[in-house]
Design a protein around this motif. Structure first.
Motif, PDB file in Angstrom:
ATOM      1  N   CYS A 135     -17.290  62.469  22.031  1.00 25.59           N
ATOM      2  CA  CYS A 135     -18.178  62.175  23.171  1.00 25.59           C
ATOM      3  C   CYS A 135     -17.383  61.780  24.403  1.00 25.59           C
ATOM      4  CB  CYS A 135     -19.151  61.056  22.795  1.00 25.59           C
ATOM      5  SG  CYS A 135     -20.306  61.518  21.492  1.00 25.59           S
ATOM      6  N   SER A 185     -22.329  58.499  20.956  1.00 24.91           N
ATOM      7  CA  SER A 185     -23.316  58.696  19.880  1.00 24.91           C
ATOM      8  C   SER A 185     -23.778  57.349  19.338  1.00 24.91           C
ATOM      9  CB  SER A 185     -22.685  59.534  18.769  1.00 24.91           C
ATOM     10  OG  SER A 185     -23.538  59.594  17.660  1.00 24.91           O
ATOM     11  N   THR A 213     -20.966  64.682   9.699  1.00 25.04           N
ATOM     12  CA  THR A 213     -20.311  63.418   9.346  1.00 25.04           C
ATOM     13  C   THR A 213     -21.085  62.692   8.252  1.00 25.04           C
ATOM     14  OG1 THR A 213     -19.459  63.283  11.602  1.00 25.04           O
ATOM     15  CG2 THR A 213     -19.386  61.278  10.293  1.00 25.04           C
ATOM     16  N   TRP A 214     -22.402  62.647   8.422  1.00 22.03           N
ATOM     17  CA  TRP A 214     -23.217  62.026   7.373  1.00 22.03           C
ATOM     18  C   TRP A 214     -23.036  62.768   6.064  1.00 22.03           C
ATOM     19  CZ3 TRP A 214     -24.397  57.388   7.983  1.00 22.03           C
ATOM     20  CH2 TRP A 214     -24.872  56.842   9.187  1.00 22.03           C
ATOM     21  N   SER A 272     -25.917  57.244  16.650  1.00 14.70           N
ATOM     22  CA  SER A 272     -26.496  57.538  15.334  1.00 14.70           C
ATOM     23  C   SER A 272     -26.089  56.480  14.307  1.00 14.70           C
ATOM     24  CB  SER A 272     -26.055  58.927  14.879  1.00 14.70           C
ATOM     25  OG  SER A 272     -26.585  59.229  13.616  1.00 14.70           O
ATOM     26  N   TYR A 273     -24.798  56.128  14.286  1.00 13.58           N
ATOM     27  CA  TYR A 273     -24.314  55.126  13.327  1.00 13.58           C
ATOM     28  C   TYR A 273     -24.883  53.757  13.655  1.00 13.58           C
ATOM     29  CZ  TYR A 273     -21.082  52.381  10.471  1.00 13.58           C
ATOM     30  OH  TYR A 273     -20.551  51.499   9.549  1.00 13.58           O
ATOM     31  N   GLU A 287     -22.771  65.105  14.016  1.00 14.60           N
ATOM     32  CA  GLU A 287     -23.383  63.915  13.399  1.00 14.60           C
ATOM     33  C   GLU A 287     -23.898  64.248  12.004  1.00 14.60           C
ATOM     34  OE1 GLU A 287     -26.309  62.923  16.281  1.00 14.60           O
ATOM     35  OE2 GLU A 287     -24.965  61.704  17.507  1.00 14.60           O
ATOM     36  N   GLU A 288     -24.589  65.389  11.882  1.00 13.77           N
ATOM     37  CA  GLU A 288     -25.090  65.787  10.564  1.00 13.77           C
ATOM     38  C   GLU A 288     -23.935  66.035   9.597  1.00 13.77           C
ATOM     39  OE1 GLU A 288     -28.996  68.090  12.432  1.00 13.77           O
ATOM     40  OE2 GLU A 288     -27.497  69.183  11.243  1.00 13.77           O
ATOM     41  N   LEU A 339     -22.648  68.239  19.094  1.00 11.61           N
ATOM     42  CA  LEU A 339     -22.694  66.814  18.744  1.00 11.61           C
ATOM     43  C   LEU A 339     -23.720  66.552  17.638  1.00 11.61           C
ATOM     44  CD1 LEU A 339     -21.872  63.904  19.241  1.00 11.61           C
ATOM     45  CD2 LEU A 339     -23.554  63.790  21.099  1.00 11.61           C
ATOM     46  N   VAL A 340     -24.869  67.219  17.739  1.00 14.50           N
ATOM     47  CA  VAL A 340     -25.887  67.057  16.683  1.00 14.50           C
ATOM     48  C   VAL A 340     -25.351  67.557  15.348  1.00 14.50           C
ATOM     49  CG1 VAL A 340     -28.175  67.805  15.932  1.00 14.50           C
ATOM     50  CG2 VAL A 340     -27.791  67.193  18.320  1.00 14.50           C
ATOM     51  N   TRP A 394     -16.731  57.738  11.805  1.00 15.63           N
ATOM     52  CA  TRP A 394     -17.536  57.941  13.019  1.00 15.63           C
ATOM     53  C   TRP A 394     -16.700  57.804  14.298  1.00 15.63           C
ATOM     54  CZ3 TRP A 394     -22.235  59.805  13.876  1.00 15.63           C
ATOM     55  CH2 TRP A 394     -23.076  60.005  12.771  1.00 15.63           C
ATOM     56  N   VAL A 445     -16.498  61.047  16.087  1.00 14.59           N
ATOM     57  CA  VAL A 445     -17.674  61.395  16.881  1.00 14.59           C
ATOM     58  C   VAL A 445     -17.604  60.734  18.248  1.00 14.59           C
ATOM     59  CG1 VAL A 445     -20.185  61.402  16.914  1.00 14.59           C
ATOM     60  CG2 VAL A 445     -18.983  61.604  14.730  1.00 14.59           C
TER      61      VAL A 445
END
Length: 1402
Positions: free
Chosen positions: A309, A317, A282-283, A319-320, A279-280, A275-276, A302, A305
């Motif tokens: 999950c 997540s 996706t960014w 993060s967004y 996220e990285e 997942l980490v 996103w 993501v």
């Protein structure tokens, strides 16, 4: 002969022929004449120089010149004394036209390691070096051995096709290979789906494999979303890591694949790591696409993501959302959180990242958010009504308050409130009424439920109330009706809410929660926990009820629970749900007071789990044994129709239904299947099928009548569609099986059995007739005969033959009344069939099946002369028929025999013996004038088949006469009883009679062994007559009598075992009987080498000796036991006993040891156990004239004397010279006696050795007498050479060397004595006894060279060389030592000079 002549082979050939003419003056000299005269080598040498050489002879070429012509066969015969030469010239491995080469290419390459011709090129005929296990053909890639050893074999299952990107093939392979064979298809599909998921993840970077796995999951009917999401996530992570890391692509890909494999295993840590990375990634992807970080486009990216999950049960997540909050983009924040349904608590926790102003606005906005319900249950009308009433219009609230104010003025306020609740349909009033004093909780609950449900449900629940609801008093009966009505309509939420309000501690709440968990959520695990908790609370309630009366009694609760459980079973929509419920209830059957048998229904549901057949719910509503059986019959029929016989059998067992029709239908369907796949035409397949049918019927215990009927029907089918020989065999088998099953009925139907047997015999007749016809028209071996051990129709039919059935073998079938005679028989068969029947009946009679032969004759009204003779023999012997009752043809036969006897009275009527196994036995029947015996002998002699039965009748008749009883009594008696009488008769020929009786009656070995052991024991006890001692004084003769009895049984081991068993029945004190039984049993076991029996005998003998014979001082029986058994090494305890009791000398009687083994055992015992008792040793040896043993004893005594001398130093012994001489003289005397004893027993080697020792001792005494102290005796081998060198005379040295078997270095001795000391007398003695070999002169010469010689030594050597008879060696040694004068003499000597010159020239 000149050089030219030697090089010209023709001239040499002619010269050889000329020389041969001198050897063979009578014939013309030729190669053939040389061979004929035996000059083989001369002929072969001459042929070598002939034109063409040996090749011309070997190849057998034509030659005009008779001098050179040689017959190859003549040459072969002449070369017989020279096998190697013959093999070289005439090899067997090559054709005559090709000469074998000396070596081949395989010889040339055999030393090259890569090409070993012993292992390779075995397929080449020219390779003579190949060994047995070399390749016999050229290896190739399709060779099975190479394929099995080196090939990589891959199974083409669904995984293989998925790896190759072929989903349709994978799906088809899975269906064919696995799914159709699986008993749990749903579990298998789920398992295979998981494997496809793992394959897709492991090959995420290959689009074809990923697409194939997705397609395969969809074909399986599984959701592929998780795989698609995870593969997309993996590719995003892979792209991101490749852009940001310097490692190789393959390394990064493998690391990602490793994490995915852990993801598939559900490892939480790996999921969080992915997942980490996602996220990285996706960014990074948003940045690479140059999309705005916070926008609807980035929000859509996103979504993957969030989906990741959710699929992996992780917190969504944030993060967004965090980035939105940090950028104060509240609109994207709210849209994203609302779009993906984030939990309010998670959203509120992120408000802190906004600016303070926006934080305040968002907090105010989120304060009014509705809370998420924690219960799993959806809200219903009950939950909605209360807020509506409490938040209704102002008028309604006013009415409510008016009702509450008026309530306080009413006398029975809680009852009045309940009435108003029904009027106003206001459940809240019943809740308030329950709060008043004296209120009935049951009434309040009933009213609350009635007012909370729909009108139609309320009407149904109150349908049983006759009076007005306003005046009605609510009780448990009403609650029971309401309970059942709402549960029937599945209104469980209303009931749960009501009980929570009014009976929050009621056990029914647990039951209703269990109901919802099962019916709505399918959570059977938690439901089981609730049901278990209910049982505990019910037990607690029952315990408390004994002290305090409860509001709701436990009995009422159990009734309602029972109704609920039954209702749950009825409301199941699928068989899966029904099965789960039955599994849940199967351990709690006590909750069903009068309900169905849950255990049986559960088993039935398990049986039908993988079928499309559903259990009818009527069996649950109205359960009974009859209804269950009716339903199971219906299920049974459907299962049979579907061909699921295994399940059908389980259903039948469950309902205790008969399986006859089921098994027969299963067999019938299997038969149709064999016909469909064209296997039925194979004979062996049908044989195996009918055998399987029988075993299946037996296994399932179907009724005998049904099985018999089935086989009879199939026999008629086989008859309707005949196919020749095979169909007759098959019909024969089927009829036999039908009769076999029919014979197993409690009351055997004889008429049906006889009819079946008649049909069987019709088959046999037809079968035999067809066989004869085939033999006439076809080769003998064209018929199918089973010789490979496989079953045939006939062999299988013989296993199930019922002809030996007792009901069919009664005496009525042996009577003459209904037996067809020659005059009354009817020819119902044609002539070929009559011949076949006649042959088959003869075979029956030869096998002793007289009853069956008689029945067959009666079935077909057929006359067989042998059957008539056999039955007339029995009738005459038993007295059932007189001469007047005999059939006319038999009567005439006997009369003609009487006339013949009158014409030749001097010739006694003798019995005609055939060549059968029983005919070799001599029946000891004294010729009698008795008319019956004479008639029986006549009939026996005339009988062709069944002669053995006639002899058996005659034997029994003779036996009956001797025993003084009738034939009928003897024949009716058990064979065991008759044999006992024969053995007890004590007649000299009883063994012969008994053997004949055993053979004719076919008694079993076990029975014979028991009777023999019984008779032996009886006779032994009779001979002892209670005294414990036998009266017969010749045990050998008695043993022979008993051994003859043991020969009656084929298995001597059985006799031995029975004899041992009889020992326990011998009366106490009859020790002689016990001893003889042990000896006889040991003899039986020894004949069969039965070690276990021998061990038992030895153990019993030891116990008998220790416990009985020794205490009773029965030493005579002890000796008898020892010598009778004869295992002396295992019975040394008897030697010890006799030695201890001074009874040892009895063993030295010669009559006790005819075999000669006892004397050896006695001597061995004395040597091992009594080594110091030389007196007994000598006494035994003298008694048995054992000269060798006497010699050994004397030799040992002499060596003891020598050991005594050796025990002290030689110098000390010399001080007492007289004592030393005495010991030596004693040893000398003993050694002389030993040599003499050895010589008497022809022990030459031992005698010679003793003589050598005698010479040594004599020499030692001579030295002592002459004052020489040299030690000659007791020398070690390391001292022998020094001793021999020290002796002055050769004869002394020779005596020492021979006494110690020592071969000294005579060259060294002669060098010392002759060369150094100059003692040529020593040499002369040496020459008298030994040869002066050339090697001795050479060794002396070498020793001479090793030392610096003196003049005397040189002269001695010269003189020694004159003794050398080898002139050349003499010359050589003289030349080597530079004795030139000797050399010249030898060369000039006319006798030696010429020879030496020739040898030197050569």
């Amino acid at each position: 002969m000149s050089t030219l002549t030697v090089t010209n082979p023709k001239l040499i050939f002619q010269a050889s022929l000329a020389n041969a003419q001198i050897l063979i003056p009578t014939n013309q000299a030729s190669v053939s004449s040389m061979l004929l005269e035996g000059h083989t080598l001369l002929a072969l040498a001459t042929t070598m120089y002939s034109p063409g050489g040996v090749s011309q002879v070997v190849q057998n070429e034509e030659n005009e010149n008779c001098l050179k012509k040689v017959d190859p066969q003549l040459l072969k015969m002449a070369l017989t004394p020279y096998p190697k030469l013959k093999t070289a010239l005439f090899p067997q491995c090559t054709p005559p036209s090709v000469l074998p080469s000396d070596i081949t290419i395989y010889h040339l390459i055999q030393s090259l390691s890569p090409f070993d011709p012993s292992r390779l090129f075995g397929w080449q005929s020219a390779n003579t070096l190949a060994i047995g296990d070399a390749w016999s053909h050229l290896p190739h890639f399709s060779s099975p051995d190479l394929v099995n050893k080196y090939a990589i074999v891959e199974r083409l299952n669904f995984a293989y096709y998925l790896h190759n990107g072929r989903p349709s093939f994978a799906f088809g392979t899975f269906l064919v290979q696995e799914l159709i064979k699986s008993k749990t298809p749903k579990q298998l599909i789920q398992q295979v789906g998981n494997e496809a998921y793992v394959i897709g993840l492991s090959s995420f970077h290959i689009p074809s494999i990923g697409a194939a796995c997705v397609c395969f999951l969809e074909l399986l009917g599984l959701d592929s979303l998780k795989l698609r999401v995870d593969m997309k996530v993996a590719n995003i992570i892979l792209s991101y890591k490749c852009r940001n890391e310097d490692a190789q692509y393959s390394f990064i890909r493998e690391s990602v694949a490793e994490k995915l494999s852990k993801l598939a295993d559900g490892e939480k840590t790996t999921t969080e790591e992915l997942l980490v990375l996602l996220e990285e990634g996706t960014w990074n992807s948003i940045q690479q696409q140059e999309i705005k970080r916070l926008s609807s486009e980035s929000s859509s990216q996103w979504a993957l993501v969030v989906q990741f999950c959710r699929l992996h049960n992780m917190k969504l997540s944030i993060s967004y959302l965090r980035e939105c909050a940090k950028a104060n983009d509240w609109l994207q924040f709210i849209i994203h959180s609302q779009l993906h349904n984030y939990h309010p608590a998670e959203v509120k926790s992120l408000i802190q990242y906004f600016s303070p102003v926006i934080q305040d606005h968002l907090r105010l906005a989120f304060e009014n958010l509705p809370s998420v319900p924690t219960s799993k249950m959806d809200s219903d009308q009950v939950c909605n009504k209360c807020p509506q009433e409490l938040q209704g219009s102002k008028q309604e609230m006013t009415d409510l308050f008016e009702i509450l104010l008026q309530c306080s003025e009413e006398p029975d306020s809680w009852h009045w409130l309940l009435v108003e609740a029904v009027k106003q349909q206001a459940p809240i009033l019943s809740v308030l009424a329950s709060c008043l004093q004296g209120a009935s909780a049951i009434s309040c609950l009933c009213v609350w439920i009635i007012t909370s449900v729909e009108d139609n449900v309320a009407t149904e629940a109150m349908g049983h109330i006759q009076d007005s609801t306003e005046d009605h008093t609510w009780n448990l009966e009403d609650l029971s009706v309401i309970w059942r009505t709402l549960l029937t309509r599945q209104k469980s939420k209303t009931l749960i809410r009501g009980f929570q309000l009014f009976f929050k501690d009621s056990p029914l709440l647990l039951v209703m929660e269990m109901y919802e968990l099962c019916m709505f959520f399918r959570n059977y695990k938690e439901a089981e926990a609730k049901l278990l908790e209910f049982q505990k609370s019910l037990e607690t309630l029952n315990t408390a009820a004994t002290k305090v009366h409860p509001v709701i009694p436990a009995m009422w609760l159990e009734d309602q629970v029972c109704f609920l459980l039954k209702l749950m079973l009825q409301q199941c929509k699928t068989q899966y749900e029904l099965g789960k419920l039955l599994q849940l209830f199967v351990e709690r059957e006590h909750l069903f007071s009068d309900g169905p048998d849950v255990k049986k229904l559960c088993i039935l549901c398990q049986i039908l789990k993988d079928t499309s057949i559903a259990i009818n719910h009527t069996i649950i509503t109205s359960y009974s044994i009859e209804n269950l059986q009716h339903e199971c019959r219906s299920i049974l029929e459907r299962l049979q129709t579907d061909g699921q016989f295994a399940l059908a059998r389980r259903v039948a067992e469950l309902a205790e239904l008969p399986v006859d029709n089921l098994v027969i239908k299963e067999i019938t369907q299997e038969m149709q299947t064999l016909k469909h796949i064209e296997q039925w035409s194979l004979k062996q397949a049908r044989i195996d099928f009918w055998k399987k049918c029988h075993e299946n019927f037996k296994k399932n215990s179907i009724s005998s009548k049904a099985a018999s009927s089935f086989f009879s029907t199939q026999a008629h089918v086989a008859c309707e569609h005949p196919t020749g020989w095979s169909s007759m065999e098959e019909r024969h088998l089927l009829l036999t099986l039908a009769g076999h099953w029919l014979a197993q009925e409690d009351v055997v139907p004889l008429d049906k059995l006889e009819e079946l047997e008649k049909q069987i015999w019709l088959c046999r007749i037809t079968q035999h007739t067809l066989g004869r016809n085939q033999e006439e028209t076809e080769p003998r071996f064209s018929r199918q005969i089973s010789t490979s051990g496989e079953l045939s129709f006939d062999s299988l039919a013989s296993e199930f033959s019922f002809s030996k059935l007792a009901a069919l073998n009664t005496s009525k079938y042996l009577e003459l009344n209904s037996l067809p005679s020659k005059e009354t028989c009817e020819n119902r068969l044609d002539w070929k069939e009559q011949e076949s029947l006649n042959f088959l009946i003869g075979r029956l009679l030869d096998d002793g099946c007289v009853h069956e032969a008689s029945r067959v004759c009666r079935y077909f009204h057929f006359y067989n002369p042998d059957v008539a003779l056999v039955l007339h023999c029995r009738a005459l012997a038993s007295g059932e028929a007189s001469m007047e009752d005999l059939h006319p043809e038999i009567h005439a036969l006997l009369q003609s025999a009487e006339l013949l006897e009158e014409e030749a009275p001097d010739i006694p009527l003798r019995r005609v013996h055939s060549t059968s196994s029983l005919d070799s036995q001599k029946f000891v029947t004294v010729p009698s004038s008795n008319e019956v015996v004479t008639n029986l002998e006549v009939l026996t002699s005339k009988c062709l088949h069944g002669k053995n039965y006639c002899r058996q009748v005659l034997c029994l008749y003779d036996l009956a006469k001797e025993l003084g009883c009738s034939y009928t009594d003897v024949a009716a008696q058990d064979g065991e009883a008759m044999l006992r009488k024969i053995l007890a008769s004590q007649q000299p020929d009883r063994c012969k009679r008994a053997q004949a009786f055993i053979s004719t009656q076919g008694l079993k070995p076990d029975t014979v062994a028991e009777l023999v052991a019984e008779e032996v024991t009886r006779e032994l006890l009779t001979s002892s007559q209670g005294t414990g001692h036998k009266q017969m004084f010749n045990p050998t003769e008695e043993s022979q009598t008993f051994l003859q009895l043991t020969t009656l049984c084929q298995d001597r081991t059985l006799v031995g075992m029975k004899l041992l068993d009889k020992i326990s029945s011998v009366p106490h004190g009859e020790l002689s009987c016990t001893t003889e039984l042990l000896i006889l049993a040991h003899h039986c076991f020894t004949l069969t080498c039965h070690m276990e029996g021998i061990i038992r005998v030895l153990q019993a003998a030891h116990m008998l000796t220790d416990n009985h014979l020794a205490p009773s001082e029965e030493y005579g029986l002890v000796v008898r036991l020892l010598t009778g058994i004869g295992r002396y090494n295992e019975m040394t305890y008897i030697f010890d006993l006799l030695h201890k009791k001074h009874y040892f000398e009895v063993l030295m009687r010669k009559k006790l040891d005819p075999s000669g083994t006892l004397k050896t055992a006695l001597l061995d015992y004395i040597k091992r156990c009594r080594p110091g008792d030389s007196e007994k040793h000598n006494m035994i040896a003298l008694c048995f004239s054992m000269c060798r043993e006497i010699g050994e004893n004397h030799e040992a005594a002499a060596r003891i004397q020598l050991k005594l001398i050796e025990s002290q130093p030689w110098e000390d012994s010399l001080k007492d010279g007289h004592q030393l001489k005495q010991l030596l003289l004693k040893a000398l005397t003993l050694m002389l006696d030993a040599a003499e004893s050895y010589a008497k027993d022809s022990c030459v080697r031992q005698a010679q050795h003793c003589q050598r020792l005698t010479k040594l001792i004599t020499l030692q005494i001579h030295f002592l007498n002459t004052g020489q102290n040299t030690m000659l005796i007791n020398l070690g081998r390391h001292k022998l050479m020094d001793c021999i060198l020290a002796l002055p005379r050769f004869y002394q040295a020779s005596i020492v060397a021979e006494a110690y078997d020592f071969v000294p270095d005579w060259a060294e001795i002669l060098y010392q004595q002759v060369i150094l000391k100059g003692d040529f007398n020593y040499l002369e003695e040496f020459k008298q006894q030994r040869l002066l070999k050339s090697s001795i002169f050479e060794e002396i010469s070498k020793k001479y060279k090793q030392h610096q010689p003196t003049d005397m030594v040189m002269e001695n050597l010269k003189k020694l060389l004159t003794y050398c008879e080898d002139v050349y060696l003499y010359y050589k040694l003289a030349y080597e030592h530079k004795f030139y004068e000797i050399v010249n003499v030898l060369l000039k000597d006319p006798q030696t000079g010429c020879c030496l010159k020739d040898m030197l020239a050569g």
